[in-house]
Design a protein around this motif. Sequence first.
Motif, short mmCIF file in Angstrom:
data_model
loop_
_atom_site.label_atom_id
_atom_site.label_comp_id
_atom_site.label_asym_id
_atom_site.label_seq_id
_atom_site.Cartn_x
_atom_site.Cartn_y
_atom_site.Cartn_z
N THR A 174 0.70 -1.35 0.09
CA THR A 174 -0.03 0.01 0.08
C THR A 174 0.86 1.45 -0.02
N ILE A 175 0.65 2.07 -1.10
CA ILE A 175 0.87 3.53 -0.81
C ILE A 175 -0.05 4.39 -0.24
N SER A 176 0.06 5.22 0.69
CA SER A 176 -1.05 5.96 1.26
C SER A 176 -0.83 7.38 0.98
N SER A 177 -2.06 8.15 1.32
CA SER A 177 -1.83 9.78 0.96
C SER A 177 -0.96 10.32 2.10
N ALA A 178 -0.41 9.47 3.21
CA ALA A 178 0.24 9.82 4.24
C ALA A 178 1.87 10.21 3.70
N TYR A 179 2.06 8.95 2.58
CA TYR A 179 3.49 9.44 2.00
C TYR A 179 3.59 10.84 1.15
N ALA A 180 2.65 11.15 0.45
CA ALA A 180 2.83 12.33 -0.27
C ALA A 180 2.76 13.43 0.87
N GLN A 181 2.14 13.31 1.72
CA GLN A 181 2.22 14.59 2.56
C GLN A 181 3.31 14.39 3.56
N ALA A 182 4.00 13.45 3.66
CA ALA A 182 5.36 13.43 4.22
C ALA A 182 6.32 14.02 3.54
N CYS A 183 6.16 14.48 1.99
CA CYS A 183 7.21 14.88 1.51
C CYS A 183 7.04 16.55 1.21
N PRO A 211 2.16 -4.47 -7.21
CA PRO A 211 0.83 -4.95 -8.11
C PRO A 211 -0.07 -4.30 -8.12
N VAL A 212 -0.88 -3.89 -6.94
CA VAL A 212 -1.94 -2.93 -6.46
C VAL A 212 -1.71 -1.97 -5.39
N SER A 213 -2.01 -0.63 -5.70
CA SER A 213 -1.74 0.06 -4.49
C SER A 213 -3.29 0.45 -4.30
N VAL A 214 -3.42 1.24 -2.94
CA VAL A 214 -4.61 1.76 -2.80
C VAL A 214 -4.72 2.67 -1.39
N TRP A 215 -5.38 3.79 -1.45
CA TRP A 215 -5.35 5.05 -0.56
C TRP A 215 -6.66 5.63 -0.79
N THR A 216 -7.07 6.53 0.65
CA THR A 216 -8.20 7.18 0.56
C THR A 216 -7.84 8.57 0.72
N ASP A 217 -9.09 9.61 0.45
CA ASP A 217 -8.72 10.97 0.76
C ASP A 217 -8.66 11.10 2.08
N LYS A 274 -18.76 10.89 2.25
CA LYS A 274 -18.49 10.02 0.94
C LYS A 274 -17.04 9.66 1.16
N ILE A 275 -16.68 8.59 0.84
CA ILE A 275 -14.96 8.18 0.97
C ILE A 275 -14.66 8.11 -0.61
N THR A 276 -13.56 8.90 -0.85
CA THR A 276 -12.86 8.81 -2.11
C THR A 276 -11.72 7.66 -2.15
N VAL A 277 -11.90 6.77 -3.04
CA VAL A 277 -10.96 5.64 -2.92
C VAL A 277 -10.06 5.85 -4.36
N HIS A 278 -8.78 5.93 -4.25
CA HIS A 278 -7.78 5.95 -5.06
C HIS A 278 -6.92 4.85 -5.34
N LYS A 308 -10.27 5.04 -9.63
CA LYS A 308 -11.07 5.85 -8.69
C LYS A 308 -12.50 5.53 -8.34
N THR A 309 -12.95 5.46 -7.21
CA THR A 309 -14.47 5.21 -7.02
C THR A 309 -14.72 6.00 -5.80
N ILE A 310 -16.14 6.18 -5.42
CA ILE A 310 -16.51 7.06 -4.31
C ILE A 310 -17.70 5.99 -3.59
N LEU A 311 -17.44 6.13 -2.32
CA LEU A 311 -18.19 5.29 -1.58
C LEU A 311 -19.08 6.04 -0.85
N ASN A 312 -20.52 5.70 -0.72
CA ASN A 312 -21.27 6.62 0.13
C ASN A 312 -21.90 6.01 1.26
#
Length: 271
Positions: free
Chosen positions: A8-17, A39-45, A54-58, A95-99
């Motif tokens: 997993t690569i998370s949004s926290a990785y981007a924030q750390a930079c 092979p597969v990475s996933v993170w949320t907003d 609403k949860i945005t999944v990337h 990308k998908t959005i979960l309600n």
Amino acid sequence: MTAVGTLTISSAYAQACVGCYEPDAGRKAAQQMLLMDMPVSVWTDNTDYSHGDKITVHGKVANVSGMPITVTVVNPLNSVVTIAQINPENDGSFKTILNTDGELWKHDGTYTIKVNYGSASKSNKVLVELSGATSGSSNNCASSEIYLKGNYCVPYTITGGMVTGASINSNDNAIIVRINASEDGTLTLNPDKSILDGIFMVLVDGEEWDDVEISDNQVTVNFLAGAQKIEVIGTFVIPEFGTIAVMILAVAIISIIAVSAKSKLSIMPRY
């Protein structure tokens, strides 16, 4: 963001930079190289949500094979909440959005979002927390209004991000607005005084915020990129459970008192 799994690569990785000395081009190249090895990475907003948000999944798959991606959400009771299939873009991103409205989303706690791309070796997951009062949007509110539980609508404008949900904190006389701030921006709220009155303080991500303008019952908050939660505090806020619930409770208490008084009178001796 809390992420599970070695892939997993998370949004926290981007924030750390953010604010580091590496040039943007170098940072993006490093992120792309990291993605290529997964092979597969996933993170949320976000990591924490209120019921109704609403949860945005990337995410991204390393090798696009023409197969759909399966997204499965499991609630804290280990019951499947929803299953969806989406097709990745040509570059492998998705990308998908979960309600989070609905009966299966009602439990507080940790929800697991699982992503699978054809085999067990091409899978990953991320965890998010759900809690608090239902918030988000409502058909009763206009697109330029924030919905609050109890069918209350608050006019707002925002730049530099988007509102992902809102709720009432009756203990602190506050309206809590959750945002996804992609850059520096402003949030302006103009609540009716019957909803929130006497605005005198604003917190951004739990800290008292000075970059605020308050005019009568309108407040404008200048926030920084990455901000997630804005609390507008006043001297009065509507009860979280609504005026009708208060009236029902009052009627119930009066009825109990009346019945109790009648019972006492019926057992008194007559002379």
